[in-house]
Scaffold this active site. Structure first.
Site, PDB file in Angstrom:
ATOM      1  N   GLY A  93       4.140  -5.157  -4.046  1.00 15.85           N
ATOM      2  CA  GLY A  93       4.204  -4.690  -2.662  1.00 15.85           C
ATOM      3  C   GLY A  93       3.914  -3.197  -2.686  1.00 15.85           C
ATOM      4  N   GLY A  95       4.778  -0.086  -3.355  1.00 14.64           N
ATOM      5  CA  GLY A  95       5.922   0.509  -4.037  1.00 14.64           C
ATOM      6  C   GLY A  95       5.941   2.022  -3.941  1.00 14.64           C
ATOM      7  N   LYS A 115      -0.419   7.227   0.278  1.00 16.47           N
ATOM      8  CA  LYS A 115      -0.133   6.841  -1.115  1.00 16.47           C
ATOM      9  C   LYS A 115       0.592   7.983  -1.812  1.00 16.47           C
ATOM     10  CE  LYS A 115      -2.410   4.698  -5.054  1.00 16.47           C
ATOM     11  NZ  LYS A 115      -3.642   4.029  -5.499  1.00 16.47           N
ATOM     12  N   ASP A 127       8.947   5.551  -9.370  1.00 12.43           N
ATOM     13  CA  ASP A 127       9.496   6.691  -8.626  1.00 12.43           C
ATOM     14  C   ASP A 127       8.881   6.834  -7.230  1.00 12.43           C
ATOM     15  OD1 ASP A 127       6.955   7.544  -9.225  1.00 12.43           O
ATOM     16  OD2 ASP A 127       7.581   9.069 -10.681  1.00 12.43           O
ATOM     17  N   GLY A 128       7.933   5.970  -6.897  1.00 14.61           N
ATOM     18  CA  GLY A 128       7.345   6.037  -5.556  1.00 14.61           C
ATOM     19  C   GLY A 128       6.308   7.134  -5.394  1.00 14.61           C
ATOM     20  N   ARG A 185      -4.684  -7.539   1.145  1.00 13.41           N
ATOM     21  CA  ARG A 185      -5.192  -7.868  -0.194  1.00 13.41           C
ATOM     22  C   ARG A 185      -5.149  -9.375  -0.409  1.00 13.41           C
ATOM     23  NH1 ARG A 185      -2.750  -3.067  -3.547  1.00 13.41           N
ATOM     24  NH2 ARG A 185      -2.165  -1.661  -1.878  1.00 13.41           N
ATOM     25  N   ASP A 256      -3.918  -8.251  -6.693  1.00 10.50           N
ATOM     26  CA  ASP A 256      -3.290  -7.328  -5.738  1.00 10.50           C
ATOM     27  C   ASP A 256      -4.168  -6.094  -5.525  1.00 10.50           C
ATOM     28  OD1 ASP A 256      -2.400  -6.974  -8.525  1.00 10.50           O
ATOM     29  OD2 ASP A 256      -1.407  -5.183  -7.785  1.00 10.50           O
TER      30      ASP A 256
HETATM   31  P1  AMP Z   1      -1.041  -0.387  -9.251  1.00  9.64           P
HETATM   32  O1  AMP Z   1      -0.997  -0.417 -10.741  1.00  9.64           O
HETATM   33  O2  AMP Z   1      -1.164   0.993  -8.672  1.00  9.64           O
HETATM   34  O3  AMP Z   1      -2.044  -1.334  -8.673  1.00  9.64           O
HETATM   35  O4  AMP Z   1       0.392  -0.900  -8.761  1.00  9.64           O
HETATM   36  C1  AMP Z   1       0.955  -2.140  -9.097  1.00  9.64           C
HETATM   37  C2  AMP Z   1       2.301  -2.262  -8.431  1.00  9.64           C
HETATM   38  O5  AMP Z   1       3.185  -1.260  -8.916  1.00  9.64           O
HETATM   39  C3  AMP Z   1       2.277  -2.105  -6.909  1.00  9.64           C
HETATM   40  O6  AMP Z   1       3.288  -2.916  -6.368  1.00  9.64           O
HETATM   41  C4  AMP Z   1       2.598  -0.633  -6.747  1.00  9.64           C
HETATM   42  O7  AMP Z   1       3.146  -0.332  -5.489  1.00  9.64           O
HETATM   43  C5  AMP Z   1       3.624  -0.429  -7.846  1.00  9.64           C
HETATM   44  N1  AMP Z   1       3.665   0.958  -8.332  1.00  9.64           N
HETATM   45  C6  AMP Z   1       2.741   1.595  -9.085  1.00  9.64           C
HETATM   46  N2  AMP Z   1       3.143   2.845  -9.375  1.00  9.64           N
HETATM   47  C7  AMP Z   1       4.332   3.023  -8.790  1.00  9.64           C
HETATM   48  C8  AMP Z   1       5.272   4.102  -8.707  1.00  9.64           C
HETATM   49  N3  AMP Z   1       5.051   5.266  -9.314  1.00  9.64           N
HETATM   50  N4  AMP Z   1       6.401   3.897  -8.005  1.00  9.64           N
HETATM   51  C9  AMP Z   1       6.646   2.727  -7.393  1.00  9.64           C
HETATM   52  N5  AMP Z   1       5.823   1.678  -7.436  1.00  9.64           N
HETATM   53  C10 AMP Z   1       4.687   1.807  -8.126  1.00  9.64           C
HETATM   54 MG    MG Z   2      -2.527  -1.803  -6.939  1.00 10.54          MG
END
Ligand code: AMP
Ligand code: MG
Length: 492
Positions: A93, A95, A115, A127-128, A185, A256
């Site tokens: 989701g 994140g 983002k 950490d968001g 997505r 995703d």
């Molecule tokens: P990504 O690798 O960017 O496609 O992200 C895969 C999943 O991890 C998604 O649900 C993102 O929202 C979550 N995510 C990636 N990096 C972070 C972060 N630093 N903090 C929180 N969620 C993250």
């Molecule tokens: Mg992603």
């Protein structure tokens, strides 16, 4: 002509957030400390109908850091799941991102998605946050692909901050506002399917159809689902054809990270080819090469299969198979068309696919820089020796090059377009400037020292990559041997 808006006149809609549960969670961003505006993108401002004079408005720093909300904004973390490296992950989701709302301009609706907005219920252990390095890479890629005629999300603006964020080393928290016609997505549909929320799934099908397939909205749920799946299959095929023709490797083609409207979506450790290397793996944690450059056509079909499976409560197996069956012919056609344009061929000829495959084999036997070769080919007019091309090809391959050029000369005789016009068209198809990794690295290192000029310069080149820009000649160069193998951190 609609008049351009100032920033205070911008009013967001929130159609998606109004869907409410189970589509996500409404929550505000967590502002970054001491934000500093790195860049605003005039091209995207104009897309959104915002006056370009607003590019310098310091208020962007407050908006992109999450401290100030645009009027009408209803921040919302979208829920989705997906297949990552082939395994289903139910815990995904937004994140670290929030859908801020939608802007309508010239009859089109654009999502604004922040983002790096802080933690959400879907952050798991994250950490968001996002860091400057990865947001710059995303910012550059959206512009580079768009200018090459490949669908992509783009970014409106980018901020850095003084907030420490721990990755392999300590970095600073940054954020960007991502702009796309949709942020839905494949994984949105997978989530609703695997949790058996089929009524909600139908609602989402309808939501997307209303925006992109308005002709289907009077039909029943099944017909809408079929129209949407066909649309996504076709858009995805065109997308991959574009990637393969310009030498773009996405790097993390999880479901995703696949957009339902076929945009290039979610930039991580992506790469553009320097040397033409079909098996190129840009993601260092991809040990099996699942997402290698030449694996992309197959893996996107794998992802479409996963999407089709998520549609299996709405459509019967025969229909699903039929929708998926469109993929390969559309991909082959779209790729052939792009390669013909790269070769300057206006007329379709049955030998064209072989001609292009033979050239790619020659380049693969190289090493030969993909972008420089096609740029030089754009100026070729039958000369022997073909010195400009030979300069790019190792001497051992010169006989093979001459042999291929003989075929090419022969093929060009079938064309009716004068060679001067062909050359001109090729120079508008084969870019001079490409988003090379070593150049992105140069821009990032400068920005980390507070110098944003190289970023601004590079964006100008990537937004008009077919122009000569003589004052920026050095940005067209292939990397040194060490510059070809810079390690790209997969953390973002
Ligand atoms: P990504 O690798 O960017 O496609 O992200 C895969 C999943 O991890 C998604 O649900 C993102 O929202 C979550 N995510 C990636 N990096 C972070 C972060 N630093 N903090 C929180 N969620 C993250
Ligand atoms: Mg992603």
């Amino acid at each position: 002509m609609t008049t351009l808006k100032t920033l205070v006149q911008v009013k967001l809609h929130h159609h998606y957030a109004d869907l409410g549960e189970p589509f996500g969670t409404a929550l505000p961003p967590t502002p970054l400390q001491n934000p500093r505006l790195v860049h605003t993108n005039p091209a995207v401002l104009s897309l959104l109908g915002i006056d370009s004079a607003e590019a310098d408005n310091p208020q962007w720093a407050q908006i992109a850091s999450g401290a100030v909300l645009l009027s009408g904004s209803k921040p919302f973390a979208m829920k989705y799941t997906g297949h990552q490296f082939g395994s289903y992950n139910p815990d995904l989701g937004d994140g670290r991102a929030l859908l801020l709302g939608e802007i309508e301009h010239d009859g089109l609706r654009w999502d604004l998605h922040l983002k790096g907005a802080g933690q959400t219920p879907y952050s798991r252990f994250g950490d968001g946050r996002a860091v400057l390095r990865s947001t710059i890479r995303e910012y550059l890629a959206g512009e580079a692909l768009t200018a090459l005629g490949i669908r992509s999300t783009r970014a409106l603006c980018l901020v850095d901050s003084e907030e420490p964020v721990a990755r392999e080393k300590l970095e600073t928290g940054a954020a960007l506002i991502r702009v796309a016609r949709s942020h839905v997505r494949f994984g949105h549909f997978e989530y609703l399917f695997y949790t058996r929320q089929l009524e909600a799934q139908r609602k989402l099908v309808q939501f997307v159809c209303e925006q992109f397939l308005p002709d289907s909205t009077d039909s029943d749920a099944q017909a809408q689902a079929e129209a949407l799946l066909r649309f996504t299959v076709a858009r995805s095929a065109e997308l991959v054809a574009g990637w393969q023709s310009v030498g773009f490797a996405h790097g993390v083609l999880n479901t995703d990270n696949m957009s339902i409207i076929g945009d290039t979506f979610d930039f991580g450790p992506y790469g553009f080819l320097d040397d033409y290397e079909p098996g190129f793996i840009c993601n260092h944690s991809d040990h099996t090469g699942r997402y290698a450059f030449d694996a992309q056509p197959g893996v996107v079909l794998w992802n479409l299969n996963a999407l089709a499976h998520a549609f299996s409560a709405l459509l019967d197996t025969e229909t699903l198979k039929d929708c998926l069956g469109q993929y390969q012919p559309l991909l082959i056609e779209a790729y052939a068309e792009r390669m013909r344009a790269k070769l300057g061929l206006e007329i379709e000829d049955e030998g064209d696919q072989q001609l292009s495959a033979d050239l790619l084999q020659l380049l693969a036997d190289g090493p030969v820089d993909y972008t420089l070769f096609f740029r030089a080919l754009s100026r070729y007019c039958g000369e022997r020796p073909a010195s400009a091309l030979e300069a790019l090809v190792p001497p051992a391959q010169h006989p093979a090059l001459a042999h291929w050029l003989d075929h090419y000369d022969h093929r060009l005789q079938k064309e009716t377009r004068p060679s001067g016009l062909r050359s001109k068209a090729m120079l508008h198809t084969n870019p001079k400037f490409i988003l090379r990794n070593y150049l992105a690295q140069r821009v990032i290192e400068a920005a980390e020292q507070g110098d944003y000029q190289p970023l601004d310069d590079f964006l100008t080149l990537l937004q008009s990559p077919f122009d000569e820009h003589p004052e920026f000649e050095s940005w067209a160069a292939a990397p040194s041997e060490s510059g070809k193998h810079l390690p790209i951190s997969c953390s973002s």
